[in-house]
Design an enzyme around this catalytic site. Structure first.
Site, PDB file in Angstrom:
ATOM      1  CG  ASN A 115      -1.124  -2.286  -6.642  1.00  0.00           C
ATOM      2  OD1 ASN A 115      -0.119  -2.468  -7.317  1.00  0.00           O
ATOM      3  ND2 ASN A 115      -1.306  -1.196  -5.917  1.00  0.00           N
ATOM      4  CG  HIS A 117       0.587   0.914  -1.407  1.00  0.00           C
ATOM      5  ND1 HIS A 117       0.965   1.840  -2.364  1.00  0.00           N
ATOM      6  CD2 HIS A 117       0.514   1.585  -0.234  1.00  0.00           C
ATOM      7  CE1 HIS A 117       1.118   3.023  -1.780  1.00  0.00           C
ATOM      8  NE2 HIS A 117       0.845   2.897  -0.484  1.00  0.00           N
ATOM      9  CB  SER A 144      -1.092  -3.625   2.005  1.00  0.00           C
ATOM     10  OG  SER A 144      -0.872  -3.011   3.256  1.00  0.00           O
ATOM     11  CG  ASP A 153      -2.288   2.875  -3.383  1.00  0.00           C
ATOM     12  OD1 ASP A 153      -2.074   1.988  -4.227  1.00  0.00           O
ATOM     13  OD2 ASP A 153      -1.576   3.896  -3.282  1.00  0.00           O
TER      14      ASP A 153
END
Length: 221
Positions: A115, A117, A144, A153
């Site tokens: 992912n 973020h 990030s 997260d």
């Protein structure tokens, strides 16, 4: 490239909810030969997501799993998981996918789901990160890339890119500069993964066999 060679490449499934700008960065990296991988499918929870058009224009199969059709996250995630698994991807890439995923779903893809973020994690988890940085009077912001864990997260961070917060910044101007960095570092991390250099070992990111005790810091131009 022959069909046999294409199908032998590591495969990605990309999940999106919106414009798909990071998806476009992956497509470009593949087209230029920087990223040796194949995007098997792009799946969105929103039929109106512009990223679906980007995928179609690139000849990538698309699908939609609308969260609005489900009365709980578990049922949505199970259908989404079945759709993803039909492509047997080596890596699942969340690229602006705006859904909180259930722990069972995350564990199913442990070590093979990434992912991005828009903050310098662990700062500003969740949404509206640019607004919150400006409201706090911060002088630095960033983005990030991390492995996905059941904590929102909260997975091990692999790389970060920092940008200064300027006195003249608005949410949109800050977001634009952050996005420029996203399009550099996210394809790089996916490249490391498909080359076998990046792994998740005992809930810690490792690159070339070395544990990343702190995120790699990308120096923006």
């Amino acid at each position: 490239m022959s069909i046999d060679n294409a199908t032998a490449l590591p495969t990605l499934v990309v999940l999106i909810s919106g414009s798909g700008s990071n998806l476009q960065a992956f497509i470009k990296a593949i087209e230029t030969g920087r990223l040796k991988a194949r995007i098997a499918a792009v799946i969105s929870n929103r039929a109106e997501a512009y990223g679906l058009r980007r995928a179609a224009d690139a000849g990538i199969p698309t699908d939609i799993v609308s969260h609005r059709l489900f009365d709980n996250r578990e049922n949505f995630d199970q259908v989404l998981q079945d759709k993803i698994d039909a492509f047997q991807p080596d890596l699942v890439v969340l690229a602006g996918f705006m859904r909180i995923l259930t722990p069972n779903f995350v564990r199913h893809y442990e070590g093979r789901m990434l992912n991005i973020h828009p903050s310098l994690l662990p700062l500003y988890k969740g949404i509206h990160t640019h607004r919150r940085v400006l409201e706090d009077g911060g002088n630095e912001h960033g983005v990030s890339v991390h492995f996905v864990s059941p904590e929102l997260d909260g997975g091990p961070v692999i790389i970060q890119a920092k940008v200064p917060v300027l006195p003249s910044d608005s949410e949109s101007s800050l977001a634009e500069r952050i996005q420029e960095q996203e399009h550099v570092i996210y394809p790089q991390v996916v490249k490391w993964f498909v080359e076998g250099r990046l792994k998740l070992v005992n809930n810690q990111a490792t690159l070339d066999g070395n544990a990343l005790t702190r995120p790699i810091q990308h120096l923006s131009a």
